[in-house]
Each structure stands twice: as C-alpha cells, then as structure tokens.
Design an enzyme around this catalytic site. Structure first.
Site, PDB file in Angstrom:
ATOM      1  N   GLU A  41       0.835  -1.213   0.000  1.00  0.00           N
ATOM      2  CA  GLU A  41       0.000   0.000   0.000  1.00  0.00           C
ATOM      3  C   GLU A  41       0.874   1.269   0.000  1.00  0.00           C
ATOM      4  OE1 GLU A  41      -2.140   0.458   3.690  1.00  0.00           O
ATOM      5  OE2 GLU A  41      -3.561   1.900   2.843  1.00  0.00           O
ATOM      6  N   LYS A 110      -9.296   2.498  -2.010  1.00  0.00           N
ATOM      7  CA  LYS A 110      -9.589   2.005  -0.659  1.00  0.00           C
ATOM      8  C   LYS A 110     -10.922   2.559  -0.163  1.00  0.00           C
ATOM      9  CE  LYS A 110      -7.100   1.585   3.772  1.00  0.00           C
ATOM     10  NZ  LYS A 110      -5.823   1.958   4.419  1.00  0.00           N
ATOM     11  N   CYS A 144      -5.489  -3.003   2.885  1.00  0.00           N
ATOM     12  CA  CYS A 144      -5.183  -2.943   4.319  1.00  0.00           C
ATOM     13  C   CYS A 144      -6.420  -3.056   5.226  1.00  0.00           C
ATOM     14  CB  CYS A 144      -4.372  -1.666   4.565  1.00  0.00           C
ATOM     15  SG  CYS A 144      -3.290  -1.774   6.017  1.00  0.00           S
TER      16      CYS A 144
HETATM   17  O1  LIG Z   1      -6.592  -2.277  10.723  1.00  0.00           O
HETATM   18  C1  LIG Z   1      -5.431  -2.162  11.140  1.00  0.00           C
HETATM   19  O2  LIG Z   1      -5.075  -2.535  12.255  1.00  0.00           O
HETATM   20  C2  LIG Z   1      -4.382  -1.560  10.265  1.00  0.00           C
HETATM   21  C3  LIG Z   1      -4.971  -0.829   9.104  1.00  0.00           C
HETATM   22  C4  LIG Z   1      -4.008   0.069   8.461  1.00  0.00           C
HETATM   23  O3  LIG Z   1      -2.894   0.232   8.897  1.00  0.00           O
HETATM   24  C5  LIG Z   1      -4.391   0.741   7.225  1.00  0.00           C
HETATM   25  O4  LIG Z   1      -5.495   0.551   6.711  1.00  0.00           O
HETATM   26  O5  LIG Z   1      -3.551   1.478   6.699  1.00  0.00           O
END
Ligand SMILES: O=C(O)CCC(=O)C(=O)O
Length: 259
Positions: A41, A110, A144
């Site tokens: 990401e 996202k 993510c």
């Molecule tokens: O959900 C999480 O613990 C991490 C999510 C995260 O770091 C993100 O979406 O960038």
C-alpha cells in the site's frame, strides 16, 4: 500461477527513491518469470499524509506509465499495490492492476479509510468494488483496513472472486490481527489470499512485514519475515473449486436473513 510479493521498505515521503527501489525489485522478481507480482500500500509516498498534496501522483499517471511498461516488457501481470492518486475531487488511495500486455485490467480505491492513522482527514474513500480478471481468473483487490470488513470481502467472492490481492502498510503491534484476519478471510471465502505488506518503519510506526500466501483451506503456504524481501509461491485455482465443492457455503448461505 506463480506469484511474487514485493515486501518493499518504503522511503517516507520520497517518491523518487521509492519508484527507483520498486523498479529494481520488480526487475529482480520478474527475472524468475512469475505470472503475477504485487506491491504494498502507498508504496510511492508511505504515510506522509500531511505532504500528500505535494507528493501524490497526479491521476496516478507516473505510476501507471512505469508499471504498464514493466508489465509489457516482462509479459507479467502486476497488481501495483496502491498509491496516493491526485484527482480533481481529492486524493485517493488507489490500486492499479496491469495485465501482461501492459493494459489497465482494474482499478480500486480504498473504501474504508483508517481513522487511527488519520486517513479520513487526507484521503477520499473509493465507492466501487475491486474486481478484475487476470489470465482468466476473477480476482479482487483490497487495501489494508478493508480486511476488517468481512461483508466487503464477501461482496466480491459472492460474485465469484477466487483470489484476493491485499496491499497493506500493517503495523507491527497488530501482527496477530493481520494473520488471523487474512486466514479467516481465506477460510470463510474459500479463496486464495495474496497479502503484500511493507517492511521497515516511518516516523510513527514500525510495520510488520509478514506478507502471506494463504490457500482456500486456510493453510499458510508462504510467509515472509519482517525485512524487505520478495516472497514467491504458486497457487492452483482448481483447489478453490475443490474446497467450494466439499463445503458448499456459497450454496448454503442465506443472505436474505443477514440484514
Ligand atoms: O486495521 C489495522 O489494524 C491496520 C490498518 C491500516 O494500517 C491501514 O489501513 O492502513
């Protein structure tokens, strides 16, 4: 299908350095002739959110040009992780997918912005699903935090997605969640999960690495360590069909009662 995951250590707020490092690793991975590569990401900027206005890629143009050319040169599919893409209505956290001919096979922004890291203050959420087809396989792209939303993942597998490509910058303190969530998404959707995290640290976080390849039974068939590396493994879509036949959850589910 042979897949390589590029677990890049991203330079904070330095697109020039990241484009160069990613190109070098893509060329190294491509030399082993995989069918598909995936990046993490926000790999061009990292989480330098306060400077995104200056360092985001306008319309994703630089990213698209570089990845399209590499996909065509090596005749491989590339799930280009995600980058901050500057659009007229704001900046999105967007994944671009290129096929072996260098054509844009899919695009996903996202959907669930991660408040804990202030994403909602700097980014515009996506509004559409991340389905795309690579070498005849229906796939889905997720970014993510999206993996904490099983209903969003199911929205893709209920339409037939057999491989989930996840790009992430997942922090070390929640490594146990990363592993458990990814394995759960594979088991409950009876699909492959190809999850590419970043390595390294930025001023606020240490990231977990541990990119993973998980099969439709939930078995981990490949897992990276914490540092920058390329993780490779093979997947066989026949296995998705076998598991879905053995325990037919897509036949037995009763979505009309779930709302
Ligand atoms: O959900 C999480 O613990 C991490 C999510 C995260 O770091 C993100 O979406 O960038």
């Amino acid at each position: 299908m042979k897949i390589s995951l590029i677990q890049l250590d991203i330079a904070f707020g330095n697109p020039g350095a990241n484009y160069a490092a990613a190109e070098q690793l893509i060329r190294r991975a491509a030399a082993a002739k995989p069918d598909c590569l995936i990046l993490p990401e926000l790999w061009t900027t990292g989480y330098d959110l306060t400077r995104l206005e200056q360092i985001a890629d306008p319309h994703g143009a630089q990213t698209k040009a570089m990845i399209s050319a590499l996909a065509r040169e090596y005749s491989i599919n590339i799930v280009a992780g995600s980058v901050a893409s500057k659009q007229p209505a704001g900046i999105t956290n967007s994944m671009f997918v290129f096929n072996r001919e260098g054509g844009l096979a899919g695009e996903y922004s996202k959907l669930h912005l991660f408040r804990l890291m202030d994403e909602h203050l700097y980014l515009q959420p996506g509004e559409a699903k991340g389905l795309f087809t690579l070498d005849g396989a229906l796939c889905a792209g997720l970014i993510c935090y999206d993996i904490r939303f099983p209903e969003w993942v199911r929205a893709h597998t209920a339409l037939g997605a057999e491989v989930l490509f996840v790009s992430a910058e997942w922090p070390m303190p929640r490594l146990s969640h990363w592993r458990a969530l990814l394995i759960s998404r594979a088991i409950e959707n009876q699909c492959y999960v190809i999850a590419c995290n970043r390595a390294g640290a930025d001023p606020a976080n240490v990231f977990a690495g541990h990119s993973m390849i998980i099969d439709p039974w939930g078995d981990v068939i490949g897992e990276a360590a914490e540092s920058e590396m390329i993780l490779s493994g093979s997947i066989d879509l026949q296995k998705v069909r076998e598991v879905r036949q053995q325990i037919p959850i897509f036949t037995d589910r009763r979505p009309e009662l779930y709302l």
